[in-house]
Scaffold this active site. Structure first.
Site, short mmCIF file in Angstrom:
data_model
loop_
_atom_site.label_atom_id
_atom_site.label_comp_id
_atom_site.label_asym_id
_atom_site.label_seq_id
_atom_site.Cartn_x
_atom_site.Cartn_y
_atom_site.Cartn_z
CG HIS A 18 25.76 79.93 -34.74
ND1 HIS A 18 24.55 80.43 -35.17
CD2 HIS A 18 26.67 80.87 -35.12
CE1 HIS A 18 24.73 81.60 -35.75
NE2 HIS A 18 26.03 81.88 -35.72
CG HIS A 20 31.08 82.96 -36.94
ND1 HIS A 20 30.78 82.76 -38.28
CD2 HIS A 20 29.88 83.18 -36.32
CE1 HIS A 20 29.47 82.87 -38.45
NE2 HIS A 20 28.90 83.12 -37.28
CG HIS A 198 24.46 83.29 -40.01
ND1 HIS A 198 25.24 82.21 -40.26
CD2 HIS A 198 24.99 83.91 -38.93
CE1 HIS A 198 26.23 82.18 -39.37
NE2 HIS A 198 26.10 83.20 -38.56
CD GLU A 201 22.58 87.95 -36.15
OE1 GLU A 201 23.26 88.23 -35.16
OE2 GLU A 201 23.09 87.68 -37.28
CG ASP A 279 27.27 84.41 -33.34
OD1 ASP A 279 27.87 83.98 -34.34
OD2 ASP A 279 26.44 85.34 -33.41
CG ASP A 280 31.19 85.97 -33.83
OD1 ASP A 280 32.09 85.62 -34.62
OD2 ASP A 280 30.00 86.08 -34.17
#
Length: 339
Positions: A18, A20, A198, A201, A279-280
């Site tokens: 996961h 980005h 997703h 969340e 994630d980021d």
């Protein structure tokens, strides 16, 4: 955290499921590419930009995320962004990564789909050869946009279908349920893409139900709010669906106030197959190893717990079985020598 545990995490073979690619954009690289392209960003220094990476909710983050992505114009920009992340993978013993990219973030600005994907895949090919890191791509549809716009992206992707393994669904979850994209997901699956999304969340358990029942997803990105519904938890376990959990992202976006309250250990105890991801990472304070370190310390995870989390990361990857088994064997050998 003990030095022994930190060393164990650093050396632990793992996959990241996961991630980005636009969210790996470190401030220093953003300034470098902005200058190269003559693009304006409303910050005077790397330090000022880093201070802006403090968010109260998902939308706060998305606002600056899209602003940063706006400096990416040329194929080399996407190459540099991706290769920089893959170098960090190699340094953390991330053996395999599944990279999400947001075509609409770029095509809506007039950057061609071809420019985006060729830059990313060229970096992936180089990293496989030079760094020993394997990767595959997940094309994400932006859920705050319409399904019609997602269909345009699907059409844009077809000449490059051989470079893309799966589709995802990201961006603002609230008010944009998975069912909004039912038709484009069905069409994407017909083209051979594996469906992911997703869910859970910001959205509640109903969104997770929709993602698995309406979209037919094969893996749940985030999924924290699945715990609101015991029947849903049972269904996720029964269907053997993994969750790609992102601890530091959850605290950065106020999904979880404190890592000590993170549901990851509860998920594991309920038999859910959990993985740890960043994630980021440029925006949320840490690459994947930092996520392992901080959640280990917060929840008192054992080496066996960490081994199982890393094992899940390979087991529930989209790799072919030969490479999957190779990585699982490498992980097992490491664990038996270091447990």
């Amino acid at each position: 955290m003990t030095n022994n545990m930190k060393s164990f995490i650093a050396q632990l073979p793992k996959a990241e499921l996961h991630l980005h690619i636009e969210g790996t954009f470190e401030p220093s690289l953003m300034f470098e590419i902005a200058k190269r392209n003559g693009q304006f960003i409303p910050f005077d220094s790397v330090e000022e930009l880093e201070k802006a990476y403090k968010f109260d909710c998902l939308q706060d983050f998305l606002d600056i995320y899209y602003q940063g992505a706006g400096v990416l114009i040329h194929e080399q920009d996407f190459y540099d962004l991706t290769y920089s992340y893959l170098e960090k993978c190699a340094a953390q013993n991330v053996r395999h990564t599944e990279i999400m990219f947001d075509p609409q973030t770029h095509t809506d600005r007039g950057v061609s789909f071809k420019t985006v994907i060729n830059g990313i895949t060229r970096a992936c090919d180089d990293a496989r050869e030079k760094l020993g890191v394997s990767s595959l791509l997940i094309m994400s549809y932006l859920r705050h946009l319409s399904e019609e716009e997602a269909f345009v992206t699907l059409e844009d992707s077809l000449p490059f279908k051989h470079k893309i393994t799966a589709i995802g669904l990201d961006s603002s979850e609230k008010g944009n349920p998975p069912s909004k994209f039912k038709n484009v997901f069905a069409a994407s699956v017909k083209e051979g893409y594996i469906p992911l999304a997703h869910a859970g969340e910001e959205g509640d358990a109903d969104y997770v139900w929709e993602a698995i029942d309406v979209l037919g997803i094969k893996r749940i990105d985030h999924g924290n709010n699945s715990l609101q519904d015991d029947k849903l938890v049972e269904e996720i376990v029964k269907r053997d669906l993994a969750l790609t959990v992102c601890p530091l992202s959850n605290t950065a976006l106020q999904v979880v106030k404190d890592l000590k309250d993170h549901p990851l250990k509860t998920m594991m105890e309920k038999g859910m197959n959990v993985t740890i991801n960043s994630d980021d990472p440029a925006y949320f304070g840490g690459q994947v190893n930092k996520n392992y370190e901080e959640i280990q310390e917060a929840l008192g995870l054992s080496k066996e717990d960490l081994y199982n989390l890393a094992k899940n990361s390979f087991q529930y990857s989209l790799l072919d079985n030969v490479l999957k088994q190779q990585y699982l064997k490498e992980l097992e050998t490491f664990y038996l020598a270091n447990k």
